[in-house]
Design a protein around this motif. Sequence first.
Motif, PDB file in Angstrom:
ATOM      1  N   LEU A 157       0.828  -1.213   0.000  1.00 49.17           N
ATOM      2  CA  LEU A 157       0.000   0.000   0.000  1.00 49.17           C
ATOM      3  C   LEU A 157       0.857   1.256   0.000  1.00 49.17           C
ATOM      4  O   LEU A 157       0.581   2.212  -0.737  1.00 49.17           O
ATOM      5  CB  LEU A 157      -0.933  -0.011   1.217  1.00 49.17           C
ATOM      6  N   GLU A 158       1.919   1.232   0.798  1.00 44.60           N
ATOM      7  CA  GLU A 158       2.830   2.392   0.846  1.00 44.60           C
ATOM      8  C   GLU A 158       3.515   2.580  -0.507  1.00 44.60           C
ATOM      9  O   GLU A 158       3.719   3.704  -0.963  1.00 44.60           O
ATOM     10  CB  GLU A 158       3.904   2.209   1.941  1.00 44.60           C
ATOM     11  N   THR A 159       3.880   1.458  -1.120  1.00 45.17           N
ATOM     12  CA  THR A 159       4.525   1.535  -2.442  1.00 45.17           C
ATOM     13  C   THR A 159       3.599   2.234  -3.434  1.00 45.17           C
ATOM     14  O   THR A 159       4.020   3.084  -4.220  1.00 45.17           O
ATOM     15  CB  THR A 159       4.852   0.116  -2.959  1.00 45.17           C
ATOM     16  N   SER A 160       2.301   1.851  -3.386  1.00 51.58           N
ATOM     17  CA  SER A 160       1.337   2.420  -4.328  1.00 51.58           C
ATOM     18  C   SER A 160       1.181   3.926  -4.099  1.00 51.58           C
ATOM     19  O   SER A 160       1.180   4.721  -5.044  1.00 51.58           O
ATOM     20  CB  SER A 160      -0.010   1.719  -4.189  1.00 51.58           C
ATOM     21  N   LEU A 161       1.079   4.286  -2.825  1.00 57.97           N
ATOM     22  CA  LEU A 161       0.898   5.691  -2.482  1.00 57.97           C
ATOM     23  C   LEU A 161       2.139   6.498  -2.834  1.00 57.97           C
ATOM     24  O   LEU A 161       2.068   7.591  -3.396  1.00 57.97           O
ATOM     25  CB  LEU A 161       0.613   5.771  -0.978  1.00 57.97           C
ATOM     26  N   GLU A 162       3.283   5.928  -2.516  1.00 62.21           N
ATOM     27  CA  GLU A 162       4.557   6.610  -2.744  1.00 62.21           C
ATOM     28  C   GLU A 162       4.805   6.796  -4.247  1.00 62.21           C
ATOM     29  O   GLU A 162       5.253   7.856  -4.689  1.00 62.21           O
ATOM     30  CB  GLU A 162       5.682   5.773  -2.112  1.00 62.21           C
ATOM     31  N   PHE A 163       4.482   5.744  -5.006  1.00 61.18           N
ATOM     32  CA  PHE A 163       4.636   5.857  -6.466  1.00 61.18           C
ATOM     33  C   PHE A 163       3.761   7.003  -6.987  1.00 61.18           C
ATOM     34  O   PHE A 163       4.203   7.827  -7.802  1.00 61.18           O
ATOM     35  CB  PHE A 163       4.263   4.551  -7.168  1.00 61.18           C
ATOM     36  N   ALA A 164       2.514   7.028  -6.520  1.00 62.14           N
ATOM     37  CA  ALA A 164       1.573   8.052  -7.003  1.00 62.14           C
ATOM     38  C   ALA A 164       2.067   9.459  -6.670  1.00 62.14           C
ATOM     39  O   ALA A 164       1.974  10.381  -7.475  1.00 62.14           O
ATOM     40  CB  ALA A 164       0.187   7.812  -6.417  1.00 62.14           C
ATOM     41  N   ARG A 165       2.632   9.618  -5.465  1.00 51.82           N
ATOM     42  CA  ARG A 165       3.156  10.933  -5.063  1.00 51.82           C
ATOM     43  C   ARG A 165       4.376  11.325  -5.890  1.00 51.82           C
ATOM     44  O   ARG A 165       4.487  12.435  -6.368  1.00 51.82           O
ATOM     45  CB  ARG A 165       3.588  10.896  -3.591  1.00 51.82           C
ATOM     46  N   GLU A 166       5.277  10.371  -6.059  1.00 53.19           N
ATOM     47  CA  GLU A 166       6.586  10.698  -6.633  1.00 53.19           C
ATOM     48  C   GLU A 166       6.534  10.972  -8.133  1.00 53.19           C
ATOM     49  O   GLU A 166       7.251  11.818  -8.643  1.00 53.19           O
ATOM     50  CB  GLU A 166       7.572   9.557  -6.347  1.00 53.19           C
ATOM     51  N   TYR A 167       5.719  10.208  -8.856  1.00 51.02           N
ATOM     52  CA  TYR A 167       5.808  10.253 -10.321  1.00 51.02           C
ATOM     53  C   TYR A 167       4.756  11.120 -10.990  1.00 51.02           C
ATOM     54  O   TYR A 167       4.743  11.225 -12.202  1.00 51.02           O
ATOM     55  CB  TYR A 167       5.801   8.832 -10.892  1.00 51.02           C
ATOM     56  N   ASP A 168       3.864  11.708 -10.203  1.00 53.43           N
ATOM     57  CA  ASP A 168       2.860  12.580 -10.821  1.00 53.43           C
ATOM     58  C   ASP A 168       3.562  13.748 -11.502  1.00 53.43           C
ATOM     59  O   ASP A 168       4.384  14.426 -10.888  1.00 53.43           O
ATOM     60  CB  ASP A 168       1.867  13.076  -9.751  1.00 53.43           C
ATOM     61  N   GLY A 169       3.284  13.935 -12.785  1.00 54.41           N
ATOM     62  CA  GLY A 169       3.937  15.016 -13.532  1.00 54.41           C
ATOM     63  C   GLY A 169       5.231  14.611 -14.212  1.00 54.41           C
ATOM     64  O   GLY A 169       5.887  15.427 -14.855  1.00 54.41           O
ATOM     65  N   ALA A 170       5.601  13.339 -14.107  1.00 52.11           N
ATOM     66  CA  ALA A 170       6.837  12.866 -14.758  1.00 52.11           C
ATOM     67  C   ALA A 170       6.697  12.919 -16.272  1.00 52.11           C
ATOM     68  O   ALA A 170       5.616  13.180 -16.800  1.00 52.11           O
ATOM     69  CB  ALA A 170       7.148  11.440 -14.295  1.00 52.11           C
ATOM     70  N   ALA A 171       7.813  12.651 -16.960  1.00 50.19           N
ATOM     71  CA  ALA A 171       7.862  12.665 -18.428  1.00 50.19           C
ATOM     72  C   ALA A 171       7.312  13.979 -18.961  1.00 50.19           C
ATOM     73  O   ALA A 171       6.448  13.991 -19.847  1.00 50.19           O
ATOM     74  CB  ALA A 171       7.118  11.454 -19.014  1.00 50.19           C
ATOM     75  N   ASN A 172       7.828  15.063 -18.389  1.00 51.04           N
ATOM     76  CA  ASN A 172       7.451  16.389 -18.881  1.00 51.04           C
ATOM     77  C   ASN A 172       5.940  16.643 -18.755  1.00 51.04           C
ATOM     78  O   ASN A 172       5.355  17.302 -19.608  1.00 51.04           O
ATOM     79  CB  ASN A 172       7.903  16.510 -20.349  1.00 51.04           C
ATOM     80  N   GLY A 173       5.352  16.053 -17.711  1.00 51.32           N
ATOM     81  CA  GLY A 173       3.920  16.262 -17.468  1.00 51.32           C
ATOM     82  C   GLY A 173       3.018  15.264 -18.168  1.00 51.32           C
ATOM     83  O   GLY A 173       1.800  15.279 -17.966  1.00 51.32           O
ATOM     84  N   ARG A 174       3.590  14.391 -18.985  1.00 55.25           N
ATOM     85  CA  ARG A 174       2.745  13.422 -19.685  1.00 55.25           C
ATOM     86  C   ARG A 174       2.261  12.300 -18.769  1.00 55.25           C
ATOM     87  O   ARG A 174       1.297  11.610 -19.078  1.00 55.25           O
ATOM     88  CB  ARG A 174       3.477  12.835 -20.903  1.00 55.25           C
ATOM     89  N   ILE A 175       2.937  12.118 -17.654  1.00 53.58           N
ATOM     90  CA  ILE A 175       2.524  11.057 -16.730  1.00 53.58           C
ATOM     91  C   ILE A 175       1.790  11.632 -15.525  1.00 53.58           C
ATOM     92  O   ILE A 175       2.277  12.547 -14.855  1.00 53.58           O
ATOM     93  CB  ILE A 175       3.745  10.210 -16.284  1.00 53.58           C
TER      94      ILE A 175
END
Lengths: 430, 430
Positions: A157-175
């Motif tokens: 669950l922490e992995t899922s939450l942490e991934f969502a926090r960390e990568y939002d806006g990645a790939a120049n905003g495409r992710i």
Amino acid sequence: MATLSITGGQVLLPDGTVTRADVLIDQEGGEILEVGPDLAGEETLDASGGLVTPGFVNGHSHVAMTLLRGYADDKPLESWLQEDIWPAEGELTAEDVRVGAELGLLEMIKGGTTAFADMYFEMPEIVDAVDRAGLRARLGHGVVTVVKDDAGAREDLETSLEFAREYDGAANGRISTAFMPHSLTTVGREYLEEFVPKAREAGVPIHYHANETVDEVTPIVEDRGVRPLAYAAELGMLEPEDFVAHGVHVDESEIGLLAEAGTGVVHCPASNMKLASGMAPVQRMLEAGVTVGLGTDGAASNNDLSMLDEARDAAMIGKLAAEDASAVPAERIVEMLTHRTADAIGLESGRLEEGVPADLAVIDLEEPHLTPAHDLVSQLAYAAAASDVRHTICDGQVLMRDREVLTLEEDAVLERASEAAESLVARAEE
Amino acid sequence: MATLSITGGQVLLPDGTVTRADVLIDQEGGEILEVGPDLAGEETLDASGGLVTPGFVNGHSHVAMTLLRGYADDKPLESWLQEDIWPAEGELTAEDVRVGAELGLLEMIKGGTTAFADMYFEMPEIVDAVDRAGLRARLGHGVVTVVKDDAGAREDLETSLEFAREYDGAANGRISTAFMPHSLTTVGREYLEEFVPKAREAGVPIHYHANETVDEVTPIVEDRGVRPLAYAAELGMLEPEDFVAHGVHVDESEIGLLAEAGTGVVHCPASNMKLASGMAPVQRMLEAGVTVGLGTDGAASNNDLSMLDEARDAAMIGKLAAEDASAVPAERIVEMLTHRTADAIGLESGRLEEGVPADLAVIDLEEPHLTPAHDLVSQLAYAAAASDVRHTICDGQVLMRDREVLTLEEDAVLERASEAAESLVARAEE
């Protein structure tokens, strides 16, 4: 400002009409500048004899599952997952996920898909593949707690939450990202009660499987005394930014909840048919005002990632389910292929108009199966195929030109995927 | 003896197994001479990276209806026929039928179909188109009596019988014929009683629509007191050489009649879904020993003539109808795509083995959506598309090489069809 013009074709506008026009794109900003006659950019893509459409949006997938395409067919959901898919997935390495994702992204680009939502694991590998491939995506780490001890469940669950926090806006905003508990039956209530508020705090939407089979409904009704989507609402998982996959076995009360909440439903007709899960009441959901999108689900239950196949399937099964040939007509299907799914999964995509992201596909119409041209919306819904896509553009960048994918090396991806799949199955069957 | 070898590929054998082999063909006799390693012919077709399969067999079509593709979608069978299709068909000229047939044959060749059954009118035009295009076919003039006076009805019936007598064995034996009353409800009993024995005398099989919708069942049960296929049996229309289209609403007693009689059923899943006609009990029919084939029906209710689409549709709807994901599995589907349909419509085709007609297709496997290669039978049933067909061979002649159709001029056919379709619709809507 680098500009690209797509010239000589007809264009599919957001209201479903088709007209003769060029499209001018700002490649740096990744936006459509203008739609109209005689537009010249620094670079040109030829759309003559073609139809320029919004890029297709795949609202629910497990893209790395391409490695298991055709591995275990003709089995129902539960035994298919437990006897074949989960054991094989247990052997997947991070490298396998990257290679499988590349294969799936290659297939999606070749079929005109420019945006998708994906739930899987080893998600940073998928971020990296999406970044290089050039698509737009909403990604999340899928969590199952029922097969884990408490420590394992919390870590997932922490992995899922942490991934969502960390990568939002990645790939120049495409992710973009989401918190993704697998389903209402495979994640324990205590965990949902604790982590759903955390997802809200982090400002990330929630995506999960719901009401896919009767087996996902009955236990909740028995244990909780309410239908699954009423349970989801109690848990705060039915917000406008959230979206569920499948929604096959939803009753009128649940359709009402979805419509009222503004929660999207991603319909996956091919997967629902192949696993004999049932027929979603798509026409009823559309009439009730639910935002219904379309998705391929994983390649192992489909078995391809073509959104044009999915469109045709959705029209077909939608009519059967409603027992009405006028249900789920071509115009609705083309909306589901594009902006309705983008709306369901919360991405700005799926529209061909000024000022929006330049996510586009050009469909070659000069084929026997697309002749004559009585109705191009009908052709798109019922007859066009992935192979008819001539060019694919996402965020203003050309991902495929004249069927040549520019962002991934096709031969190398196919070779790596074949090797990884062979090795994976050998390990799983040891 | 002119010989052709298809080299470097894998081959799909009649028992459903796949093995690495070459195929040697006698082009004059139109037969397969040998299947095995290292076979050299005077001419060579490259199948490396491909799968050599029997050519696909389309068991029920109205090929000239390609001119009405996308003309009137999203309507139920009765109003679709009466308000849109029949009025437009009323305007069809012999020239239109030829042009529409050419378009359909072009599409079929490009999708790997080498044999088909067709019911329409102006049939000598279709004979001519099939002769030139190089396919194998069972053709018949479709008769409707209910909208005609007695003289008109008799003329139509005589035309059907006369066509069947005259053209059997045409196109160097590639054309067979049948007597084709449209259906059990659209042809009067008195006419069937008189003309079915005449068809038997002429030695031609009988093909008709049966049990496609509930509206084709109820009137017969009410008027005759028996189910439609019991009525057909009373009329002598349920012989081993006969075949019916659709068979959606067949009950257990009718499945028993079909199995016992050896009468073929051509399942048309896409058309049945698109017109919301219902779900044929294909798994039940297979279990009962009925010869179940596959067909596209006309392009106006599909909207393409791809047998690979039809295969996928049949697997999908077959599972839904049986409520069992293991029903209508990939192996059965591939049989239905090939020799089961050939058997249903009484053509010698659909098998890749020595001494049979060389009707073949080569499928290109080196595509993302066909990677990895866990199971080629699954790929054929669930993931392959018309565009994956590299070469098409019928009766030993190469009809398409490297996606170039050799027997029809593609650009000219598309242009003529577009013009004819536009003019037709203008006349119909006048």
